[in-house]
Design an enzyme around this catalytic site. Structure first.
Site, short mmCIF file in Angstrom:
data_model
loop_
_atom_site.label_atom_id
_atom_site.label_comp_id
_atom_site.label_asym_id
_atom_site.label_seq_id
_atom_site.Cartn_x
_atom_site.Cartn_y
_atom_site.Cartn_z
N ASP A 312 0.84 -1.10 0.23
CA ASP A 312 -0.29 0.24 -0.09
C ASP A 312 0.81 1.12 0.03
OD1 ASP A 312 -2.34 -1.28 -0.05
OD2 ASP A 312 -2.41 -1.14 2.08
N ARG A 386 -12.77 25.96 1.30
CA ARG A 386 -11.16 25.66 1.08
C ARG A 386 -10.35 26.17 1.25
NH1 ARG A 386 -12.31 21.74 -2.41
NH2 ARG A 386 -10.57 20.67 -2.32
N LYS A 399 -3.46 30.26 2.39
CA LYS A 399 -3.32 29.60 1.43
C LYS A 399 -4.76 28.50 1.61
CE LYS A 399 -1.54 26.17 5.04
NZ LYS A 399 -1.65 26.95 6.59
N ASP A 526 -10.42 -5.63 1.71
CA ASP A 526 -9.38 -6.07 2.26
C ASP A 526 -9.09 -8.09 2.19
OD1 ASP A 526 -8.14 -4.17 0.90
OD2 ASP A 526 -6.87 -3.43 2.96
#
Lengths: 686, 563
Positions: A312, A386, A399, A526
């Site tokens: 991963d 955002r 930012k 998984d």
């Protein structure tokens, strides 16, 4: 970044419940000595064809010694018995290490009271051993989780140190991939309702104890194959020795039965025969030292065969948190300006990204943390805007995502420089994330946030490649980002936008081409892939489904461990192969010791073969038998620790081991037997 | 000097054959050589065989056993009834049951152990239809088995290993017959006799005695005797007889014919598994063992005979000439006999029994190491592949992977079969020799006493269990005891290996192939060659060293030195 690396390393090195024991822990050795004596039974010995032959030989020699007692026969009998004892001891030491760990675990398996929820949601106190699958229990702060289960309601912090050795508490909550709790762990805060998934005797702790004890250890495929070869090499020496007696009779020579038994024992591969099971047990134990629980020895062996590793991206190859790596100025601003504003905007930003910006500014431009005083207002990140930022000394610094920051600047009447779009695009293409920094109506620059590849991982992959193992990075990122990180990390291949289905298909494709695949996983989705993979390492932090599907559990939940697992698997096989080679190579010297001695009366000329110039026929035979026994003791540490393994190409490993164990195996016994002969001659036994 | 040229010619000749005959044989067994296909089809029709249907290992083994059993019965009947059959100019009576049994098994198993003197025992029909036919078919069976094993290694997920009948027919038609025919022409051209006209009677009027000089269809039998690594000659003196081996050229040709197929099969193997280097690694192992044996053997024979040396009247300037043809001299005879004992052929151009102890040890060791340097036709390759599998298993573990050979995992089943195939020979030899030295019927066999007598018995069973067929002479083998025990040794030495080999072929073929990577144990390099040699020597050495120490080794020491 440096500190982050140290953190991961330190978690790797925590020792846990299964703490490292010195190879020759005194209590273990003492216990092993008593256990080894108990192994002097036909039932135990018959399991090992090589040692069984020694066992029968010893009995015959003992009878001979009783009927016609003389020093030679008695000494041979003693040393043959010691040969078996040393083999028993090797196995007992290997088992003892497991048993000592199992004892620690067993202390935790005491019955506790469980707060069982009845159908009308009222609580009754029952013993944890009475719990059935599907029962619901309540656990609150300071309760011990009575058995394995799944949280169906609530969230709690849990101390799992009993199982994992990791002292920092972990958070477990209902739903999702962090819902599993293990029996024997302790709830530290809050209240959870757990649905029991394992009854007494089949809990994770029970399994772990069983595995650590090695109570139902099954021989692995390669071990079986090797046992067959050793049995064949034992069987062939029976006609060799029996026919020799008849040949000798034809030649008017006589060989004492004791001498023939000594020859037989010296020829059959006792060294590897004695150490074989200890090597297997020690291999599992080495994995345990790394806090990996292999649910079968077969899986450990398969790990050595793995040709494809699925890793991963997040947590294994990269740290998982994006970090600032560059400040790119826009317009007239300098890099330092960008760094300065970026730092101020992030001072109160406690996210890993924010902290990484502060660190980068400090490292690259030596910008110290500003004394902020009280005169500032922190603007927190929200999904709607955002962006985050700060209002400080009259300036509004922001930012955030490029489009949103641009919109914000335009709203205040600012201009968007043309170059911004180019910079943002190029950062995105590199697989990084651009954060645009603006002060009031001006765009100052861009921060490049990168998924940072762990230090040393590239070298690790190179080693794996030299061992012929292909690494495949699995990530949910888009192919562009994935490609960039894959290249930086030096993996051989990647699977982008991975879903459980694509992951499964990848594993099946690799397996169809004849490769063995290893992977790590923790989520329920998984589970099918973990089950399909030849080596599936489930993270202990993962769901019950994942843990049940895999064939190993990593108690540290550290996916990088997969590489260690592969190395332990290889080392296990190498140790077996090397000691087999050593054992067979030893026979050459033993022949030169015993054959001239056998026929010394009839054919004194055969003494020309006595190239070691051993003192007398009896001292020669006894020396060979003593060497044969002592070499077992001498090799126990090697069997338990495993042959030194360096990741190298197959050819390099082979050449090294042939030199050490093959050529060394021919030479060492010549020296050893000569030395023993000198000693027993010096003691005037003969 | 001339010996060096002989070796050079052989080296070059075999090098060329390795490349081209090896490649040709791969084509033959992959069905790409079809110039006699119409003829092939007739044979398949008679045998009722579908040439395109393959067999599992069990089917292949069943066919092979049935065919061999039929061959034994057929040859046995011919020998038993030769007195009533044609082509018997000297009117030999029927062969005794025990001898006929031993001889038929001997030729069917490619051993060619001869407990009889051909020219005074067998009719032309027995020699031709009985023995020579078996020299062709037993050789083809051996090659077929090695090809079946190669197929097992080369294939993937396929339990079929080929068709026994097709392999048998193709081996004879495309490989053995053409080469044996050309070889036969040269033998006859050089003066080997080839006639059905019966013996020649020469009358010496002066002394009034008649000498009967046997003749027969010798030349072409000689060719397949060598090519098929059979070894059974027409005459008792075998290759030392001028009618079998008339010139130095035929001696070199013999050595060449013996080696050509076993050597070339390593190329066939390499080509069929798509890596000539794999074959080369095995060839190098064969070559190194062969060269060392030849070097020691020739050196030993170049020394004076220790027994003769005690006489002060004889100077031995040319080495140990005892038992050697003056036509050929020491090194060529040693080359011939050593080649023949390293290939399970067993033909001789001089008396093995008269070799120096060290020379005799070289002859024995060639067989004791399992006849793999380069071994018999087919059997050399499949036996060395068994050793290779054991080498792969031990070596493979040492690199930390489940051992694999050519991508095939070597697991418990393969280890079991390979160990069985490798160990059946030493176990057979030791047990039967032990019986022989313990019973009166066995002890009365050898003509010498002491260590040499022991060497003779040990040699006899080592030779038969390895399907070699050469004799240390000195042993009277034509007794019920030696005929029967020898037959058992030959059968176990042949089918005791073939059956595990075929089972192995089936098991390997059905396996998935693991792709190669840097982590793969390399089996095409000098390290592997070294490992294979080590396994061959250690297994052979460990099992036979005690027995050897009571035979040739003590003989050497009794002579006071090692040669």
């Amino acid at each position: 970044m440096q500190t982050a690396v140290k953190e991961t390393q330190s978690t790797q090195h925590n020792s846990g419940v299964l703490k490292k024991r010195s190879l020759f822990d005194k209590t273990i050795l003492k216990q092993a000595f008593f256990d080894s004596l108990k192994k002097f039974s036909i039932r135990t010995q018959v399991k090992n064809p090589v040692m069984f032959v020694v066992f029968v030989g010893t009995i015959v020699t003992l009878i001979e010694a009783a009927v016609r007692p003389n020093i030679f026969t008695i000494s041979i009998a003693i040393w043959l018995a010691l040969t078996i004892e040393f083999a028993n001891f090797a196995e007992a030491v290997a088992e003892g290490r497991g048993k000592a760990q199992a004892d620690t675990l067993k202390k935790m398996r005491t019955d506790s009271n469980a707060r069982l929820l009845t159908d009308d949601d009222s609580e009754t106190i029952v013993s944890s051993s009475q719990l059935k699958k599907g029962d619901r229990v309540v656990c609150e702060a300071n309760d011990i989780v009575p058995s394995d289960g799944e949280i169906i309601e609530g969230i709690a912090s849990i101390d799992e140190s009993a199982i994992t050795g990791e002292s920092a508490p972990v958070v477990r909550e209902s739903g999702g991939d962090r819902s599993a709790v293990t029996g024997g762990t302790k709830v530290l805060s809050d209240r959870i309702i757990v649905r029991i998934t394992a009854e007494k005797g089949e809990t994770f702790l029970d399994k772990m104890i069983g595995l650590v004890e090695g109570a139902n250890r099954q021989k692995t495929p390669n071990e079986i194959a090797l046992t067959i070869l050793l049995a064949a090499l034992t069987i062939v020496f029976l006609p060799v020795v029996v026919s020799l007696q008849l040949f000798a009779k034809y030649s008017d020579a006589t060989i004492a039965v004791v001498t023939l038994i000594a020859l037989l024992v010296c020829l059959i591969p006792t060294t590897i025969g004695a150490l074989l099971s200890a090597i297997g047990i020690a291999g599992m134990d080495r994995l345990l030292q790394k806090n990996v629980l292999a649910l079968s020895g077969r899986a450990v062996e398969a790990a050595g065969d793995v040709q494809t590793l699925l890793l991963d991206k997040t947590g294994t190859i990269t740290f998982g948190n994006r970090m600032a790596t560059a400040f790119i100025p826009v317009g007239d601003n300098s890099q330092e300006d960008v760094a300065n504003y970026a730092q101020i905007s992030s001072l109160s930003d406690e996210t890993p990204e924010g902290r990484s910006i502060v660190i980068l500014a400090k490292n690259e431009f030596n910008i110290r943390e500003h004394e902020m005083g009280q005169d500032y207002e922190f603007i927190e990140f929200s999904a709607a805007t955002r962006m985050s930022g700060i209002n400080y000394e009259g300036n509004r610094i922001r930012k955030g995502a490029a489009t949103f920051v641009a919109k914000w600047v335009e709203e205040q009447g600012g201009q968007i420089p043309d170059e911004l779009a180019t910079i943002v695009d190029s950062i995105s293409k590199n697989g990084s994330t651009p954060l645009v920094v603006a002060v009031n109506d001006t765009i100052v620059g861009v921060i490049e946030l990168k998924d940072v590849v762990k230090d040393g991982i590239k070298e690790r992959f190179e080693q794996l490649r030299s061992m012929g193992i292909k690494t495949v990075m699995i990530t949910g990122d888009n192919p562009l980002t994935a490609a960039a990180i894959a290249q930086e990390a030096g993996v051989d291949d990647f699977l982008a936008e991975a879903t459980p289905e694509t992951k499964m298909r990848l594993i099946k494709d690799e397996q169809e081409s004849g490769k063995l695949v290893a992977m790590t996983g923790d989520g329920t989705n998984d589970a099918p892939a973990l089950a399909q993979a030849d080596v599936g390492v489930a993270m202990n932090s993962g769901t019950t489904a994942a843990k049940e599907a895999g064939n190993m559990v990593d108690l540290d939940s550290n996916p990088t461990k997969l590489i260690d697992v592969v190395e332990v698997g290889k080392q296990l096989l190498i140790t077996r192969g090397s000691l087999t080679t050593f054992s067979i190579a030893n026979d050459v010297a033993k022949y030169f010791a015993i054959i001239p001695a056998l026929f010394s009366a009839t054919y004194p000329q055969l003494n020309a073969l006595n190239i070691m110039k051993l003192h007398s026929p009896k001292s020669a035979i006894l020396s060979a038998v003593i060497f044969n026994a002592l070499i077992i003791i001498a090799l126990i540490p090697l069997a338990l620790r495993g042959v030194k393994f360096k990741p190298q190409s197959a050819t390099a490993i082979l050449n090294r081991n042939i030199m050490i164990y093959g050529v060394g195996g021919v030479i060492v016994p010549f020296l050893g037997i000569k030395l023993i002969d000198l000693i027993i001659t010096g003691l005037h036994i003969y | 000097m001339s010996f060096a040229i002989t070796l050079l010619i052989l080296f070059v000749g075999l090098g060329i054959s390795w490349r081209y005959l090896g490649s040709y044989m791969a084509n033959v067994y992959q069905g790409r050589v079809r110039f006699l296909h119409s003829f092939e089809k007739i044979i398949y029709a008679i045998l009722d065989v579908d040439e395109n249907s393959e067999q599992t290992w069990k089917g292949y083994a069943t066919s092979l056993i049935l065919f061999s059993a039929f061959g034994i019965l057929f040859t046995y009947l011919i020998l038993r009834f030769q007195g009533f059959l044609p082509l018997n100019p000297l009117h030999f009576g029927s062969v005794s049951p025990a001898l006929a049994f031993n001889t038929s098994i001997s030729f069917v198993t490619n051993t060619n152990w001869q407990n009889y003197a051909g020219e005074t025992t067998l009719s032309y029909l027995s020699q031709m239809i009985g023995l020579t036919v078996q020299q062709f078919v037993s050789a083809s069976v051996g090659i077929g088995v090695s090809i079946a094993l190669i197929r097992g290694l080369a294939r993937k997920n396929n339990p079929n290993i080929g068709n026994f009948w097709v392999d048998l027919v193709r081996g004879i038609l495309y490989i053995l017959l053409p080469i044996a025919f050309i070889g036969g022409l040269i033998f006859v051209g050089q003066g080997a006799v080839q006639t059905l006209a019966g013996p020649m009677v020469i009358h010496d009027a002066l002394n009034n005695i008649s000498q009967v000089i046997p003749r027969g269809p010798v030349g072409f039998m000689e060719s397949i005797k060598q090519l098929g690594t059979n070894g059974g000659g027409f005459f008792n003196a075998n290759g030392a007889h001028p009618f079998e081996d008339p010139t130095a050229l035929t001696l070199i040709l013999s050595v060449f014919l013996i080696l050509i197929i076993p050597v070339s099969l390593t190329y066939t193997f390499g080509k069929m598994v798509n890596s000539v280097k794999q074959g080369l690694a095995l060839l190098m192992a064969m070559f190194i063992i062969f060269s060392i044996s030849l070097g020691i053997g020739v050196y030993a024979e170049m020394q004076p005979n220790p027994a003769v040396a005690q006489s002060h009247y004889v100077k031995q300037l040319n080495g140990n000439m005892v038992g050697k043809e003056t036509r050929f001299g020491v090194p060529d005879t040693a080359l011939y006999n050593i080649t023949s004992t390293q290939t399970s052929t067993g033909s001789v151009a001089g008396a093995n029994d008269s070799f120096t102890p060290l020379g005799g040890l070289v002859l024995l060791s060639g067989m004791m190491l399992g006849e793999v340097s380069p071994g018999g036709v087919g059997s050399g390759l499949y036996t060395i592949l068994l050793f290779a599998l054991i080498a792969v298993f031990i070596g493979g573990l040492m690199i930390g992977r489940t051992p694999e050979y050519l991508g095939k995992k070597i697991q418990s089943k393969e280890v079991k079969l390979a160990a069985l195939g490798v160990l059946i020979m030493p176990i057979t030899v030791l047990i039967i020799t032990a019986i022989a030295v313990s019973v009166q019927a066995g002890i009365s066999g050898p003509s010498n006493a002491g260590p040499h007598g022991f060497s003779e018995i040990l040699y006899a069973f080592t030779s038969q269990a390895n399907n070699n067929g050469s004799a240390f002479a000195g042993l009277n083998g034509n007794t019920a005891f030696y005929n029967i025990t020898g037959s058992i040794a030959m059968i176990l030495g042949r089918f005791g290996i073939i059956i595990p080999v075929l089972a192995l072929a089936g098991s390997l073929g059905a396996k998935q192939t693991v792709p190669t990577s840097l982590g793969t144990f390399k089996t095409d390099n000098p390290t592997f060659t070294f490992l294979v040699i080590a396994v061959i020597i250690i297994i052979g050495g460990l099992t036979f060293f005690p027995a050897l120490s009571l035979g040739p080794i003590i003989e050497m020491l009794l002579h006071g030195r090692f040669f």
